[in-house]
Design a protein around this motif. Sequence first.
Motif, PDB file in Angstrom:
ATOM      1  N   MET A   5       0.814  -1.198   0.000  1.00 37.93           N
ATOM      2  CA  MET A   5       0.000   0.000   0.000  1.00 37.93           C
ATOM      3  C   MET A   5       0.862   1.268   0.000  1.00 37.93           C
ATOM      4  SD  MET A   5      -3.189  -0.888   0.085  1.00 37.93           S
ATOM      5  CE  MET A   5      -4.537  -1.577   0.961  1.00 37.93           C
ATOM      6  N   ALA A   6       2.146   1.104  -0.170  1.00 40.46           N
ATOM      7  CA  ALA A   6       3.037   2.260  -0.185  1.00 40.46           C
ATOM      8  C   ALA A   6       2.646   3.206  -1.310  1.00 40.46           C
ATOM      9  CB  ALA A   6       4.482   1.805  -0.350  1.00 40.46           C
ATOM     10  N   GLY A   7       2.630   4.471  -0.997  1.00 41.29           N
ATOM     11  CA  GLY A   7       2.304   5.473  -1.997  1.00 41.29           C
ATOM     12  C   GLY A   7       0.848   5.887  -2.008  1.00 41.29           C
ATOM     13  N   LEU A   8      -0.020   5.117  -1.368  1.00 47.49           N
ATOM     14  CA  LEU A   8      -1.424   5.521  -1.285  1.00 47.49           C
ATOM     15  C   LEU A   8      -1.553   6.680  -0.303  1.00 47.49           C
ATOM     16  CD1 LEU A   8      -3.300   2.096  -1.187  1.00 47.49           C
ATOM     17  CD2 LEU A   8      -3.249   3.759  -3.055  1.00 47.49           C
ATOM     18  N   ASP A   9      -2.409   7.613  -0.636  1.00 50.20           N
ATOM     19  CA  ASP A   9      -2.643   8.765   0.229  1.00 50.20           C
ATOM     20  C   ASP A   9      -3.541   8.331   1.383  1.00 50.20           C
ATOM     21  OD1 ASP A   9      -3.810  11.133   1.382  1.00 50.20           O
ATOM     22  OD2 ASP A   9      -3.197  12.222  -0.411  1.00 50.20           O
ATOM     23  N   PRO A  10      -3.046   8.376   2.616  1.00 52.97           N
ATOM     24  CA  PRO A  10      -3.862   7.916   3.754  1.00 52.97           C
ATOM     25  C   PRO A  10      -5.196   8.664   3.863  1.00 52.97           C
ATOM     26  CG  PRO A  10      -1.641   8.517   4.487  1.00 52.97           C
ATOM     27  CD  PRO A  10      -1.745   8.853   3.031  1.00 52.97           C
ATOM     28  N   LEU A  11      -5.196   9.931   3.517  1.00 50.43           N
ATOM     29  CA  LEU A  11      -6.423  10.721   3.612  1.00 50.43           C
ATOM     30  C   LEU A  11      -7.461  10.241   2.598  1.00 50.43           C
ATOM     31  CD1 LEU A  11      -7.441  13.140   5.266  1.00 50.43           C
ATOM     32  CD2 LEU A  11      -6.744  14.599   3.377  1.00 50.43           C
ATOM     33  N   LEU A  12      -7.000   9.782   1.436  1.00 47.88           N
ATOM     34  CA  LEU A  12      -7.926   9.356   0.387  1.00 47.88           C
ATOM     35  C   LEU A  12      -8.261   7.873   0.465  1.00 47.88           C
ATOM     36  CD1 LEU A  12      -6.625  11.433  -2.641  1.00 47.88           C
ATOM     37  CD2 LEU A  12      -8.510  11.940  -1.074  1.00 47.88           C
ATOM     38  N   GLN A  13      -7.736   7.177   1.458  1.00 45.25           N
ATOM     39  CA  GLN A  13      -8.099   5.770   1.623  1.00 45.25           C
ATOM     40  C   GLN A  13      -9.496   5.624   2.226  1.00 45.25           C
ATOM     41  OE1 GLN A  13      -5.133   3.148   3.277  1.00 45.25           O
ATOM     42  NE2 GLN A  13      -3.493   4.294   2.287  1.00 45.25           N
TER      43      GLN A  13
ATOM     44  N   ASP B 266      -2.425  11.048  -8.144  1.00 45.80           N
ATOM     45  CA  ASP B 266      -1.344  10.201  -7.624  1.00 45.80           C
ATOM     46  C   ASP B 266      -1.909   8.958  -6.947  1.00 45.80           C
ATOM     47  OD1 ASP B 266       0.428  12.113  -8.555  1.00 45.80           O
ATOM     48  OD2 ASP B 266       0.869  12.945  -6.560  1.00 45.80           O
ATOM     49  N   HIS B 267      -2.953   9.140  -6.156  1.00 44.45           N
ATOM     50  CA  HIS B 267      -3.586   8.027  -5.442  1.00 44.45           C
ATOM     51  C   HIS B 267      -4.138   7.000  -6.435  1.00 44.45           C
ATOM     52  CE1 HIS B 267      -5.512   6.251  -1.883  1.00 44.45           C
ATOM     53  NE2 HIS B 267      -6.607   6.119  -2.598  1.00 44.45           N
ATOM     54  N   LEU B 268      -4.821   7.489  -7.460  1.00 44.59           N
ATOM     55  CA  LEU B 268      -5.393   6.588  -8.464  1.00 44.59           C
ATOM     56  C   LEU B 268      -4.301   5.870  -9.253  1.00 44.59           C
ATOM     57  CD1 LEU B 268      -8.393   8.718  -9.772  1.00 44.59           C
ATOM     58  CD2 LEU B 268      -8.444   6.788  -8.172  1.00 44.59           C
ATOM     59  N   ALA B 269      -3.197   6.557  -9.515  1.00 42.23           N
ATOM     60  CA  ALA B 269      -2.087   5.915 -10.237  1.00 42.23           C
ATOM     61  C   ALA B 269      -1.505   4.768  -9.415  1.00 42.23           C
ATOM     62  CB  ALA B 269      -1.010   6.947 -10.556  1.00 42.23           C
ATOM     63  N   VAL B 270      -1.371   4.968  -8.105  1.00 37.74           N
ATOM     64  CA  VAL B 270      -0.867   3.900  -7.237  1.00 37.74           C
ATOM     65  C   VAL B 270      -1.849   2.731  -7.224  1.00 37.74           C
ATOM     66  CG1 VAL B 270      -0.271   3.278  -4.857  1.00 37.74           C
ATOM     67  CG2 VAL B 270       0.538   5.438  -5.810  1.00 37.74           C
ATOM     68  N   LEU B 271      -3.145   3.021  -7.133  1.00 38.16           N
ATOM     69  CA  LEU B 271      -4.155   1.959  -7.163  1.00 38.16           C
ATOM     70  C   LEU B 271      -4.084   1.176  -8.472  1.00 38.16           C
ATOM     71  CD1 LEU B 271      -7.290   3.700  -5.591  1.00 38.16           C
ATOM     72  CD2 LEU B 271      -5.953   1.824  -4.615  1.00 38.16           C
ATOM     73  N   GLN B 272      -3.894   1.876  -9.578  1.00 38.04           N
ATOM     74  CA  GLN B 272      -3.794   1.194 -10.873  1.00 38.04           C
ATOM     75  C   GLN B 272      -2.556   0.304 -10.924  1.00 38.04           C
ATOM     76  OE1 GLN B 272      -4.120   4.657 -13.429  1.00 38.04           O
ATOM     77  NE2 GLN B 272      -6.250   4.180 -13.891  1.00 38.04           N
ATOM     78  N   ARG B 273      -1.423   0.792 -10.387  1.00 37.68           N
ATOM     79  CA  ARG B 273      -0.215  -0.035 -10.349  1.00 37.68           C
ATOM     80  C   ARG B 273      -0.410  -1.255  -9.460  1.00 37.68           C
ATOM     81  NH1 ARG B 273       2.276   5.030 -10.126  1.00 37.68           N
ATOM     82  NH2 ARG B 273       2.752   4.811  -7.918  1.00 37.68           N
ATOM     83  N   LEU B 274      -1.069  -1.075  -8.323  1.00 38.60           N
ATOM     84  CA  LEU B 274      -1.343  -2.199  -7.425  1.00 38.60           C
ATOM     85  C   LEU B 274      -2.224  -3.239  -8.115  1.00 38.60           C
ATOM     86  CD1 LEU B 274      -2.033  -0.392  -4.037  1.00 38.60           C
ATOM     87  CD2 LEU B 274      -0.197  -2.014  -4.489  1.00 38.60           C
ATOM     88  N   ALA B 275      -3.250  -2.776  -8.794  1.00 37.43           N
ATOM     89  CA  ALA B 275      -4.159  -3.696  -9.484  1.00 37.43           C
ATOM     90  C   ALA B 275      -3.430  -4.437 -10.601  1.00 37.43           C
ATOM     91  CB  ALA B 275      -5.360  -2.933 -10.038  1.00 37.43           C
TER      92      ALA B 275
END
Length: 112
Positions: free
Chosen positions: A1-9, A82-91
């Motif tokens: 979960m590194a890179g995800l914005d804690p506020l936007l989780q 940025d948050h969505l980009a991290v989610l896309q990379r995780l997926a």
Amino acid sequence: MAGLDPLLQHPTRLTVVAFLGGCVEAEFSAVRDYCQVSDSVLSKAASALEEAGYIVVKKGYVGKRPRTWLAVTGTGRRALADHLAVLQRLAAAAEAAGREAEEQADGHAAGS
């Protein structure tokens, strides 16, 4: 979960920023209705997002009735992207790992 914005989780905060990203500004009630939350839940989410600089909250009047408008800031737009980009990379990584695991399982089954 590194890179995800804690506020936007938090789902409500994520939904608020995403919704506001599609407009210049929105009345509090429109955001509340879209997010399907109570006034108090949206108020808490908006306060946290405003404190982080992700949205601005403007209060005023329409006639004699008080109104509140919310708008996403440039900082909020970048945080969402940025948050969505991290989610896309995780997926994508999870999907690739799943395919690899399936291929290994198929290889083991074929070798048995």
